[in-house]
Design an enzyme around this catalytic site. Structure first.
Site, mmCIF file in Angstrom:
data_model
loop_
_atom_site.group_PDB
_atom_site.id
_atom_site.type_symbol
_atom_site.label_atom_id
_atom_site.label_comp_id
_atom_site.label_asym_id
_atom_site.label_seq_id
_atom_site.Cartn_x
_atom_site.Cartn_y
_atom_site.Cartn_z
ATOM 1 N N ASP A 231 0.871 -1.182 0.000
ATOM 2 C CA ASP A 231 0.000 0.000 0.000
ATOM 3 C C ASP A 231 0.905 1.227 0.000
ATOM 4 O OD1 ASP A 231 -2.356 1.628 0.277
ATOM 5 O OD2 ASP A 231 -1.914 1.846 2.392
ATOM 6 N N CYS B 139 -10.935 3.728 0.441
ATOM 7 C CA CYS B 139 -9.482 3.879 0.580
ATOM 8 C C CYS B 139 -9.095 3.026 1.777
ATOM 9 C CB CYS B 139 -9.132 5.346 0.830
ATOM 10 S SG CYS B 139 -7.421 5.630 1.328
ATOM 11 N N HIS C 236 -6.883 3.229 3.866
ATOM 12 C CA HIS C 236 -6.490 3.950 5.081
ATOM 13 C C HIS C 236 -7.697 4.259 5.982
ATOM 14 C CE1 HIS C 236 -2.619 4.728 3.123
ATOM 15 N NE2 HIS C 236 -2.179 5.305 4.234
ATOM 16 N N GLU D 34 -1.260 8.826 8.196
ATOM 17 C CA GLU D 34 0.167 8.478 8.177
ATOM 18 C C GLU D 34 0.929 9.138 9.337
ATOM 19 O OE1 GLU D 34 2.164 6.491 6.051
ATOM 20 O OE2 GLU D 34 0.264 5.658 5.365
ATOM 21 N N CYS E 293 -4.545 -1.288 -1.866
ATOM 22 C CA CYS E 293 -4.688 0.153 -2.082
ATOM 23 C C CYS E 293 -5.665 0.340 -3.235
ATOM 24 C CB CYS E 293 -3.313 0.715 -2.441
ATOM 25 S SG CYS E 293 -3.308 2.448 -2.910
#
Ligand code: DGL
Length: 261
Positions: free
Chosen positions: A11, A182, A184, A152, A74
């Protein structure tokens, strides 16, 4: 191909850990190698060719590490680069796409929301898939600009103002299902739950990707029976951030290291 070789997962950073977790849970004998390309995050703001180039770099490293199958964890890399990867490399690839179909099936209000990166929403693959459902339902797409860098950084509560800005207009428009497009975004699930009404269904694709990985291993006769699997995580940025997410997921014993890639 030796069945005990690892599954490779990559990813643009820590997001794909949400997919890795489901694979690790469903397939207890499979070793894995995870690449967090955090140095190059966010992919979602880049053009198609740059996303293909980064996906090639990650794929080649996973192949060097002996991976027997690669999970592109991803949405942005899948929707922009998986066709190229499948044509050019001789291992099975599993990708992740926004779960538009399950949301389209589940909605009662006939209105669904999709929160994803610019790169995913602009991709041909996403446009084609979502157009299949547009006759019957209204799809509200929102770019989650700025969310990936916050995740992140590990400071998840910093995402709340942006989430309110992105989610509340869709809620007011009447959506009853929100797709996390997504990998994340599942790390913001608690913050999202506090913003949307409790009647809103939040959909992510992690469990579906794990099931598909299992099927693909079976089709290719690649299932491992190894009772002592190994997992290795690599990041090309701050290893402490990666470890923070692993601890958050209650992964207690793991090997993680910095690697320049
Ligand atoms: N986790 C990626 C995705 O699923 C990240 C996006 C990004 O790096 O912008 O789309």
């Amino acid at each position: 191909m030796d069945n005990d070789q690892p599954i490779g997962v990559f990813d643009s950073g820590v997001g794909g850990l949400s997919i890795w977790r489901e694979i690790h849970r469903l397939l207890p004998n499979e070793s894995s190698v995870y690449l967090a390309d955090s140095r190059n995050a966010p992919y979602g703001e880049k053009g198609k060719q740059a996303i293909i180039d980064l996906s090639v770099k990650n794929t080649e490293l996973l192949l060097e590490k002996g991976c027997k199958l690669i999970v592109v964890a991803c949405n942005t890399a899948t929707t922009n680069a998986i066709d190229f990867l499948r044509i050019n490399y001789n291992v099975p690839f599993i990708g992740i796409e926004p779960a538009t179909k399950p949301a389209a099936i589940a909605t009662s209000s006939k209105k669904i929301g999709i929160l994803a990166t610019k790169g995913t929403l602009a991709s041909e693959l996403f446009i084609n898939t979502s157009s299949e459902f547009r006759g019957d339902i209204e799809i509200f797409e929102t770019i989650g600009e700025g969310l990936v860098p916050i995740i992140e950084s590990g400071n998840l509560s910093d995402a709340i103002p942006l989430l309110e800005r992105y989610l509340l207009p869709m809620v007011e428009a009447g959506i009853d299902n929100i797709v996390l497009g997504c990998s994340h975004y599942p790390f913001l699930i608690e913050q999202i739950k506090n913003i949307v009404p409790s009647t809103t269904t939040i959909i992510d694709s992690g469990a579906a990707v794990a099931k598909q990985t299992k099927n693909m291993l079976e089709i290719h006769n690649l299932r491992s029976k190894n009772p002592d699997r190994q997992t290795q995580f690599y990041t090309n940025a701050d290893v402490e951030i990666l470890n923070f997410f692993l601890r958050q997921m209650s992964v207690t014993s793991f090997k993680s290291s910095y690697l320049k890639f």
